[in-house]
Motif scaffolding. Structure first.
Motif, PDB file in Angstrom:
ATOM      1  N   LYS A   1     -61.935  -1.357 -51.011  1.00 36.47           N
ATOM      2  CA  LYS A   1     -61.856  -2.361 -49.930  1.00 36.47           C
ATOM      3  C   LYS A   1     -60.696  -3.326 -50.166  1.00 36.47           C
ATOM      4  O   LYS A   1     -60.461  -3.755 -51.280  1.00 36.47           O
ATOM      5  N   LYS A   2     -60.008  -3.673 -49.098  1.00 35.85           N
ATOM      6  CA  LYS A   2     -58.903  -4.630 -49.202  1.00 35.85           C
ATOM      7  C   LYS A   2     -59.376  -6.037 -48.878  1.00 35.85           C
ATOM      8  O   LYS A   2     -58.695  -7.021 -49.117  1.00 35.85           O
ATOM      9  N   GLU A   3     -60.525  -6.090 -48.214  1.00 29.92           N
ATOM     10  CA  GLU A   3     -61.114  -7.392 -47.864  1.00 29.92           C
ATOM     11  C   GLU A   3     -62.595  -7.329 -48.190  1.00 29.92           C
ATOM     12  O   GLU A   3     -63.217  -6.279 -48.031  1.00 29.92           O
ATOM     13  N   ILE A   4     -63.133  -8.457 -48.633  1.00 30.47           N
ATOM     14  CA  ILE A   4     -64.580  -8.473 -48.889  1.00 30.47           C
ATOM     15  C   ILE A   4     -65.226  -9.656 -48.151  1.00 30.47           C
ATOM     16  O   ILE A   4     -64.618 -10.724 -48.006  1.00 30.47           O
ATOM     17  N   ASP A   5     -66.457  -9.423 -47.712  1.00 30.56           N
ATOM     18  CA  ASP A   5     -67.216 -10.462 -47.003  1.00 30.56           C
ATOM     19  C   ASP A   5     -67.945 -11.348 -48.001  1.00 30.56           C
ATOM     20  O   ASP A   5     -68.498 -10.844 -48.972  1.00 30.56           O
TER      21      ASP A   5
END
Ligand code: 164
Ligand code: MG
Length: 371
Positions: A130-134
């Motif tokens: 993942k390049k972005e995480i929540d």
């Protein structure tokens, strides 16, 4: 090829939290912890962070026991064994029972060093994509319901993707009902830090009305049997935190159906290698996972971010922005959250630089070990 570790540095840091954090056990305002540093022959530096608190309320480890274990046992095991991959530490540290947070503090530095030697980001070394995480936010127990609602409102407006509220007997159903009525569409979860027993089953079942995302660790810190009875009696997913220390605990909890969700904390399970193994077995068995926080400074936070890039981290973690915890963090740039999302850094290792000046300013003790 062996990782040619030449030196370890162990720095004890003391930092003040911007806001006191209150749980069913008490309040934390000052955080003491260790920054570990593994240095190789070429001068590459890997960093880790310990997460045990000064007193043993979350688990049995403390800042003092971490220091004792690292100095008197764990570094010796690294001196006596060749390490070609950070996963090797699972075997190397086996002669020492428990003390997962101490083990993890050293293992984290070696993972960072390993990734830096390969010139790749830590998340890639772990197999994350993942390049972005929540991310969500964990709110300590507040002095009043009104203050809690104001605090939640602030974080919801900031974009945090889920809100975690600490509960205990006397501060649970009514408070959560109030919260849900003000924020009906916000994912809300409750963390009890083991404040209940099976005797509270009728009371806990009432929480099912509230459509919570999950209830975290309602029963004893070392239990998976009673949790399986409770999970069978409730619709709300139970999430285990304190009870899960290893892959084996995870397998047993899955077998007993003690939970539907696991909060993976790197320190609690002895490091990134074990965390990854737990993640993998959860993925195979359809158990959702998320990454919990231990009020980390920047280095620990960076490790959490790297781990969260693995695919089964499908729920927002506790890895909120540095600025919510610290006036000044020990990494550059600090961790920032935009609309509840962190962009995963693409630089080698943990992906953040160390703020050497800040590190020095917060250090109260330092020791060097030659290998
Ligand atoms: O923001 C964070 O780092 C998470 C804080 C948090 O919820 C916790 C921190 C430390 C111990 C616990 O009370 C707790 C948890 O149990 O998940
Ligand atoms: Mg918890």
């Amino acid at each position: 090829m062996t990782i040619p570790i030449k030196q370890f540095k162990l720095r004890r840091l003391r930092m003040m939290l911007n806001n006191p954090f209150t749980t069913s056990f008490g309040t934390i305002q000052e955080k003491e912890f260790f920054v570990t540093e593994a240095i190789d022959e070429e001068g590459n530096r890997g960093f880790g962070e310990s997460v045990a608190f000064t007193s043993p309320w979350y688990n049995e480890e403390t800042v003092q026991t971490t220091q004792h274990m690292i100095k008197d046992f764990l570094i010796k095991l690294i001196q006596e064994n060749k390490i070609s991959h950070p996963d090797d530490l699972l075997e190397v540290f086996k002669p020492i029972r428990g003390n997962n947070m101490a083990k993890s503090a050293l293992e984290g530095a070696i993972w960072d060093l390993y990734a830096k030697r390969l010139n790749i980001p830590l998340y890639e070394a772990l197999g994350g994509t993942k390049k972005e995480i929540d991310v969500g936010i964990s709110i300590g127990i507040q002095p009043s319901v009104e203050k809690l609602l104001q605090t939640i409102n602030y974080y919801v407006k900031e974009g945090y993707k889920r809100i975690k509220i600490k509960i205990k007997p006397g501060w649970d159903y009514e408070v959560l009902r109030e919260v849900k009525s003000h924020f009906p569409t916000v994912p809300i979860m409750a963390d009890a830090n083991s404040a209940y027993t099976l005797k509270d089953i009728d009371h806990l079942q009432k929480l099912d009305e509230l459509d919570l995302l999950m209830i975290e660790q309602p029963l004893a810190h070392d239990d998976i049997v009673d949790h399986s009875k409770l999970q069978a009696a409730m619709h709300t997913p139970i999430c285990l935190d304190e009870s899960i220390h290893s892959l084996e605990d995870t397998q047993k909890a899955i077998q007993l159906q003690s939970c539907k969700i696991i909060n993976i904390k790197i320190g609690r399970v002895g490091g990134l290698s074990e965390a990854k193994r737990i993640h993998d077995v959860c993925k195979q068995n359809g158990i959702d996972v998320w990454c919990g926080g231990m009020l980390e400074a920047g280095i620990g936070r960076a490790h959490n971010i790297a781990l969260t890039t693995l695919p089964q981290f499908v729920l927002p973690g506790d890895t909120a922005a540095s600025a919510l915890y610290w006036k000044k963090d020990i990494i550059k740039p600090e961790v920032v959250v935009e609309n509840g999302v962190i962009s995963v850094p693409d630089r080698p290792g943990i992906g953040y630089e160390i703020d050497e000046q800040a590190l020095e300013n917060f250090t109260v003790e330092e020791e060097v070990f030659h290998l």
